[in-house]
Design a protein around this motif. Structure first.
Motif, PDB file in Angstrom:
ATOM      1  N   ILE A  51       4.362  47.195  52.108  1.00  0.00           N
ATOM      2  CA  ILE A  51       5.218  46.749  53.225  1.00  0.00           C
ATOM      3  C   ILE A  51       5.974  45.480  52.834  1.00  0.00           C
ATOM      4  CG2 ILE A  51       5.158  45.823  55.584  1.00  0.00           C
ATOM      5  CD1 ILE A  51       2.711  47.699  56.039  1.00  0.00           C
ATOM      6  N   PHE A  52       5.277  44.530  52.192  1.00  0.00           N
ATOM      7  CA  PHE A  52       5.947  43.283  51.811  1.00  0.00           C
ATOM      8  C   PHE A  52       7.026  43.535  50.763  1.00  0.00           C
ATOM      9  CE2 PHE A  52       1.527  41.461  52.789  1.00  0.00           C
ATOM     10  CZ  PHE A  52       1.831  41.390  54.145  1.00  0.00           C
ATOM     11  N   SER A  53       6.781  44.518  49.881  1.00  0.00           N
ATOM     12  CA  SER A  53       7.786  44.839  48.864  1.00  0.00           C
ATOM     13  C   SER A  53       9.052  45.374  49.515  1.00  0.00           C
ATOM     14  CB  SER A  53       7.237  45.874  47.888  1.00  0.00           C
ATOM     15  OG  SER A  53       6.150  45.358  47.174  1.00  0.00           O
ATOM     16  N   GLU A 104      12.275  35.075  49.577  1.00  0.00           N
ATOM     17  CA  GLU A 104      11.241  34.844  48.566  1.00  0.00           C
ATOM     18  C   GLU A 104       9.846  34.972  49.158  1.00  0.00           C
ATOM     19  OE1 GLU A 104      11.477  31.024  46.816  1.00  0.00           O
ATOM     20  OE2 GLU A 104      10.212  31.556  45.113  1.00  0.00           O
ATOM     21  N   ARG A 105       9.757  34.635  50.463  1.00  0.00           N
ATOM     22  CA  ARG A 105       8.462  34.675  51.136  1.00  0.00           C
ATOM     23  C   ARG A 105       7.762  36.032  50.948  1.00  0.00           C
ATOM     24  NH1 ARG A 105       8.151  34.737  57.525  1.00  0.00           N
ATOM     25  NH2 ARG A 105      10.387  34.692  57.194  1.00  0.00           N
ATOM     26  N   TRP A 106       8.518  37.115  51.130  1.00  0.00           N
ATOM     27  CA  TRP A 106       7.902  38.433  51.065  1.00  0.00           C
ATOM     28  C   TRP A 106       7.424  38.759  49.667  1.00  0.00           C
ATOM     29  CZ3 TRP A 106       6.407  39.058  55.515  1.00  0.00           C
ATOM     30  CH2 TRP A 106       7.213  38.854  56.637  1.00  0.00           C
ATOM     31  N   ASP A 107       8.141  38.242  48.681  1.00  0.00           N
ATOM     32  CA  ASP A 107       7.687  38.444  47.300  1.00  0.00           C
ATOM     33  C   ASP A 107       6.339  37.773  47.088  1.00  0.00           C
ATOM     34  OD1 ASP A 107       7.803  39.046  44.506  1.00  0.00           O
ATOM     35  OD2 ASP A 107       8.334  36.940  44.193  1.00  0.00           O
ATOM     36  N   ILE A 108       6.236  36.543  47.611  1.00  0.00           N
ATOM     37  CA  ILE A 108       4.969  35.807  47.477  1.00  0.00           C
ATOM     38  C   ILE A 108       3.845  36.554  48.196  1.00  0.00           C
ATOM     39  CG2 ILE A 108       3.797  33.651  48.075  1.00  0.00           C
ATOM     40  CD1 ILE A 108       6.490  32.246  47.690  1.00  0.00           C
ATOM     41  N   TRP A 109       4.162  37.079  49.372  1.00  0.00           N
ATOM     42  CA  TRP A 109       3.153  37.829  50.127  1.00  0.00           C
ATOM     43  C   TRP A 109       2.712  39.063  49.360  1.00  0.00           C
ATOM     44  CZ3 TRP A 109       2.288  37.815  55.916  1.00  0.00           C
ATOM     45  CH2 TRP A 109       2.571  36.554  56.464  1.00  0.00           C
ATOM     46  N   GLU A 147      13.989  35.800  39.874  1.00  0.00           N
ATOM     47  CA  GLU A 147      14.560  36.717  40.871  1.00  0.00           C
ATOM     48  C   GLU A 147      14.353  38.161  40.430  1.00  0.00           C
ATOM     49  OE1 GLU A 147      17.401  39.305  42.732  1.00  0.00           O
ATOM     50  OE2 GLU A 147      17.598  38.657  40.662  1.00  0.00           O
ATOM     51  N   ARG A 148      14.557  38.395  39.142  1.00  0.00           N
ATOM     52  CA  ARG A 148      14.365  39.753  38.625  1.00  0.00           C
ATOM     53  C   ARG A 148      12.899  40.166  38.717  1.00  0.00           C
ATOM     54  NH1 ARG A 148      16.168  40.272  32.710  1.00  0.00           N
ATOM     55  NH2 ARG A 148      18.239  40.594  33.533  1.00  0.00           N
ATOM     56  N   GLN A 149      12.029  39.190  38.464  1.00  0.00           N
ATOM     57  CA  GLN A 149      10.589  39.447  38.570  1.00  0.00           C
ATOM     58  C   GLN A 149      10.248  39.960  39.968  1.00  0.00           C
ATOM     59  OE1 GLN A 149       7.971  36.022  38.812  1.00  0.00           O
ATOM     60  NE2 GLN A 149       6.910  36.763  36.987  1.00  0.00           N
ATOM     61  N   ALA A 150      10.785  39.292  40.976  1.00  0.00           N
ATOM     62  CA  ALA A 150      10.503  39.680  42.348  1.00  0.00           C
ATOM     63  C   ALA A 150      11.081  41.064  42.649  1.00  0.00           C
ATOM     64  CB  ALA A 150      11.101  38.643  43.300  1.00  0.00           C
ATOM     65  N   ARG A 151      12.284  41.297  42.187  1.00  0.00           N
ATOM     66  CA  ARG A 151      12.982  42.546  42.492  1.00  0.00           C
ATOM     67  C   ARG A 151      12.272  43.732  41.834  1.00  0.00           C
ATOM     68  NH1 ARG A 151      17.664  43.713  39.951  1.00  0.00           N
ATOM     69  NH2 ARG A 151      17.759  41.590  39.191  1.00  0.00           N
ATOM     70  N   PHE A 152      11.980  43.593  40.531  1.00  0.00           N
ATOM     71  CA  PHE A 152      11.331  44.698  39.816  1.00  0.00           C
ATOM     72  C   PHE A 152       9.937  44.962  40.378  1.00  0.00           C
ATOM     73  CE2 PHE A 152      13.652  44.919  35.483  1.00  0.00           C
ATOM     74  CZ  PHE A 152      14.852  44.993  36.147  1.00  0.00           C
ATOM     75  N   ALA A 153       9.224  43.865  40.662  1.00  0.00           N
ATOM     76  CA  ALA A 153       7.872  44.028  41.194  1.00  0.00           C
ATOM     77  C   ALA A 153       7.923  44.778  42.513  1.00  0.00           C
ATOM     78  CB  ALA A 153       7.217  42.657  41.381  1.00  0.00           C
ATOM     79  N   ALA A 154       8.924  44.476  43.347  1.00  0.00           N
ATOM     80  CA  ALA A 154       9.040  45.165  44.628  1.00  0.00           C
ATOM     81  C   ALA A 154       9.317  46.650  44.407  1.00  0.00           C
ATOM     82  CB  ALA A 154      10.149  44.528  45.460  1.00  0.00           C
ATOM     83  N   VAL A 155      10.210  46.957  43.469  1.00  0.00           N
ATOM     84  CA  VAL A 155      10.519  48.362  43.181  1.00  0.00           C
ATOM     85  C   VAL A 155       9.258  49.086  42.706  1.00  0.00           C
ATOM     86  CG1 VAL A 155      11.758  49.898  41.598  1.00  0.00           C
ATOM     87  CG2 VAL A 155      12.964  48.002  42.672  1.00  0.00           C
ATOM     88  N   TYR A 156       8.534  48.446  41.791  1.00  0.00           N
ATOM     89  CA  TYR A 156       7.322  49.093  41.289  1.00  0.00           C
ATOM     90  C   TYR A 156       6.277  49.226  42.395  1.00  0.00           C
ATOM     91  CZ  TYR A 156       3.428  50.380  38.358  1.00  0.00           C
ATOM     92  OH  TYR A 156       2.382  51.061  37.818  1.00  0.00           O
ATOM     93  N   GLY A 157       6.164  48.187  43.221  1.00  0.00           N
ATOM     94  CA  GLY A 157       5.196  48.225  44.316  1.00  0.00           C
ATOM     95  C   GLY A 157       5.456  49.397  45.248  1.00  0.00           C
ATOM     96  N   ILE A 158       6.731  49.672  45.514  1.00  0.00           N
ATOM     97  CA  ILE A 158       7.069  50.769  46.421  1.00  0.00           C
ATOM     98  C   ILE A 158       6.743  52.121  45.777  1.00  0.00           C
ATOM     99  CG2 ILE A 158       8.976  51.925  47.593  1.00  0.00           C
ATOM    100  CD1 ILE A 158      10.230  49.107  47.937  1.00  0.00           C
TER     101      ILE A 158
END
Lengths: 249, 237
Positions: A75-77, A86-91, A152-163
Motif C-alpha cells: 500500500i505504501f509503495s 518521500e514519507r511513503w517511501d520511508i514507510w 529518488e530512483r531508489q524510492a521509485r524502483f523499490a516501489a515498483v518492485y514492492g508492487i
C-alpha cells in the motif's frame, strides 16, 4: 504555526513513548502466558513435543506480522508512486525491514518446532513454501534498494518492485496450494486449517494465541514508528552533511 | 493516460503497432549482426540440459520424472542470461535516451523490448526442445503441445523480466540483481508450467490440468498489465 506543530510532534512522541512501554509489557505478559499460563497440549506424546508446541504462540503472530507488513509495504509503495511523497517511501522501507525480521523469526522458529513434531526440519508444505518465498521477496527488495545510490530512483524502483512482489504473493499462494494438493504434504494440516490442527485447542491456548497476536500487532506499530523516526533522522543527517561538506556521505 | 487510450484506439493502433515493431526490428537487427546473446543463451541452455541429464542419471531411477523440472530450470536460467543483457547495450550506447526522446509512448518501448526478449528466448527454446526430448527420451508427438506451454511461459518470463531488467541495469550490481528479483516472483509461473509439461509428457488429458493452464494465462495477463503500467515509472528520468 510552528509552535503548534512542535506541540503536535511532542504529543505524538509522548503517545508513542507510552505505547512502546505498553508494548514491552504486553510482550512480557505474552511470554508468561505462552510459557507458563497456557496448559500443555494434552494430546502430545513426548515432553519435547509439548515444549516445542509453545513456539506456536510466537510463531503464528510473527507470521501474521510478516504478512501484515507485506500488505502495508504494498500500500505504501502504491501511495509513493501516486503522490511522490518521500514519507511513503520511508514507510514502505520500514514495513519491509520489520516484515523481514518477523519472517526470519518465522523461518527459525518453524523448523525448531517441526523437528520434534514432524521429525523433519523442513517440508514443502504450502505455508512453509510461501514463507520462504515471501522472505526471498523481502530480501530482493532490500538488495535492490542497496544497489541504487540515487535516492529518488531508489524510492521509485523499490516501489515498483514492492508492487510487483505483492502481486505475486497471492499467485504464489494459489500455485503452491494446488501444487501440494496433488502431492500430499508429509504431515497433513489440521481440519481447522491451522498448522497445529488436531490439537483440540482449549480456551487458555486460544486466549494466549489471541493475546500474542494483539501484542505483536502493537509491537509492529511501535516498531514502525521508531523505524520511520530513525529513517527520517538518517535522511536529515544525510541532507545536513551534504549541505556542509557538499558531498554525499 | 490519454496517450495510452489514444494508442489503443483502432485508428491509432496501426501506428502504435508500427512503433512497437520498429523497436523489435531494431533489437533483432542488432542481434543478427552480433549474435552475441542468442549464441550464449543457446550454448548455456544446452550445457544445463547436459549437466542435469548426466548428473541425475547417476542416482535417479527414472530421469524422465525429473524432465519437466529440468526443462523449466533450463528455460528460466537461459532467459535470465538474455533478459539481463536486454538493457545493458541500451544504456551503455545511449540507445535508451534516444528511445525516450523519440515521440513514442513509453508503453510502446516496453512492448517492443518485451516482444524482442520473448522472441530471443523463444528461438533458443525452439532449439533446445528437440534436444531435451531426445536426451530425456520423451515422445516426439508431445512437441506441438509442449511448444504451446513453453510459449505461455516465455511470455510471462519476458513480461516481468523486461520490467525488472530495465530496473536492474540502473543498479550498481547490474545483471547480478535480476535473478534475485525475478525468481521469487515467477515461482507460480514455473510451477504451472512444470505441471502442464508433466501432464503433456505423461499424456494426461488437458482437462485435468486446465486450472494450471488458467493460472499460467492469468499470470501472463496480470503481470504484463502490471509491468506495462509500472514501466513508465522505471524509465521516467
Amino acid at each position: 504555526m510552528p509552535k503548534s506543530l512542535t506541540q503536535q510532534t511532542n504529543s505524538r512522541a509522548n503517545f508513542f513513548t507510552g505505547l512502546t512501554m505498553i508494548s514491552g509489557l504486553l510482550i512480557v505478559v505474552g511470554l508468561y502466558m505462552a510459557l507458563i499460563w497456557a496448559p500443555e497440549a494434552a494430546n502430545l506424546q513426548t515432553a519435547n513435543e509439548r515444549y516445542a508446541q509453545r513456539i506456536f504462540y510466537f510463531h503464528v503472530p510473527a507470521a501474521w506480522i510478516g504478512f501484515l507488513a507485506l500488505i502495508g509495504s504494498a500500500i505504501f509503495s502504491i501511495l509513493y508512486l501516486v503522490t511522490r511523497q518521500e514519507r511513503w517511501d520511508i514507510w514502505a522501507l520500514s514495513s519491509v525491514e520489520i516484515g523481514l525480521a518477523f519472517f526470519t523469526m518465522v523461518m527459525v522458529s518453524g523448523p525448531i518446532w517441526a523437528k520434534p513434531t514432524w521429525n523433519v526440519w523442513w517440508t514443502w508444505d504450502p505455508r512453509l513454501t510461501i514463507s520462504a518465498i515471501c522472505w526471498l521477496l523481502y530480501v530482493g527488495y532490500l538488495m535492490l534498494r542497496g544497489a541504487i545510490d540515487h535516492p529518488e530512483r531508489q524510492a521509485r524502483f523499490a516501489a515498483v518492485y514492492g508492487i510487483v512482489a505483492s502481486f505475486s504473493v497471492p499467485a504464489n499462494w494459489l500455485a503452491i496450494r494446488w501444487w501440494r494438493t496433488i502431492h500430499p504434504a508429509v504431515v497433513a494440516p489440521g481440519q481447522n486449517g491451522n498448522t497445529v490442527g488436531g490439537f483440540g485447542m482449549s480456551d487458555r491456548i486460544l486466549d494466549t494465541l489471541f493475546f500474542c497476536l494483539f501484542a505483536f500487532t502493537i509491537f509492529y506499530i511501535v516498531l514502525m514508528y521508531h523505524r520511520i523516526n530513525l529513517e527520517n533522522q538518517k535522511r536529515q543527517v544525510e541532507a545536513l552533511k551534504q549541505r556542509i561538506l557538499g558531498v554525499r556521505g | 493516460m490519454n496517450d495510452v487510450l489514444g494508442a489503443i484506439m483502432p485508428l491509432n493502433f496501426n501506428r502504435y503497432l508500427y512503433k512497437v515493431l520498429a523497436i523489435v526490428a531494431k533489437d533483432v537487427t542488432t542481434e543478427l549482426r552480433t549474435k552475441e546473446m542468442m549464441s550464449a543463451m543457446a550454448v548455456f541452455s544446452l550445457l544445463i540440459i547436459f549437466i542435469f541429464n548426466f548428473t541425475f542419471d547417476l542416482r535417479a531411477e527414472n530421469i524422465s520424472t525429473l524432465a519437466p523440472g529440468v526443462l523449466w530450470v533450463t528455460i528460466a536460467f537461459a532467459s535470465m542470461l538474455g533478459l539481463s543483457r536486454s538493457f545493458i547495450l541500451e544504456l551503455d550506447k545511449g540507445v535508451l535516451d534516444g528511445l525516450l526522446l523519440a515521440p513514442v509512448d513509453r508503453s510502446a518501448i516496453y512492448f517492443g523490448k518485451m516482444l524482442g526478449n520473448a522472441l530471443f528466448i523463444g528461438t533458443v527454446e525452439l532449439l533446445i526442445l528437440p534436444i531435451f526430448i531426445i536426451l530425456f527420451n520423451q515422445p516426439l508427438a508431445s512437441l506441438p503441445k509442449l511448444s504451446g506451454v513453453v510459449l505461455l511461459g516465455t511470455v510471462g518470463l519476458a513480461g516481468v523480466g523486461t520490467l525488472f531488467s530495465a530496473m536492474a541495469v540502473h543498479t550498481r550490481t547490474r545483471e547480478m540483481l535480476l535473478p534475485i528479483m525475478l525468481f521469487p516472483v515467477i515461482v507460480p509461473l514455473i510451477l504451472g508450467a512444470v505441471r502442464l509439461t508433466a501432464a503433456i509428457l505423461d499424456e494426461i488429458p488437458l482437462a485435468e490440468v486446465s486450472h494450471w493452464l488458467a493460472l499460467l494465462v492469468a499470470f501472463d495477463v496480470i503481470f504484463m498489465a502490471a509491468s506495462f503500467m509500472l514501466f513508465e515509472f522505471v524509465v521516467e528520468e
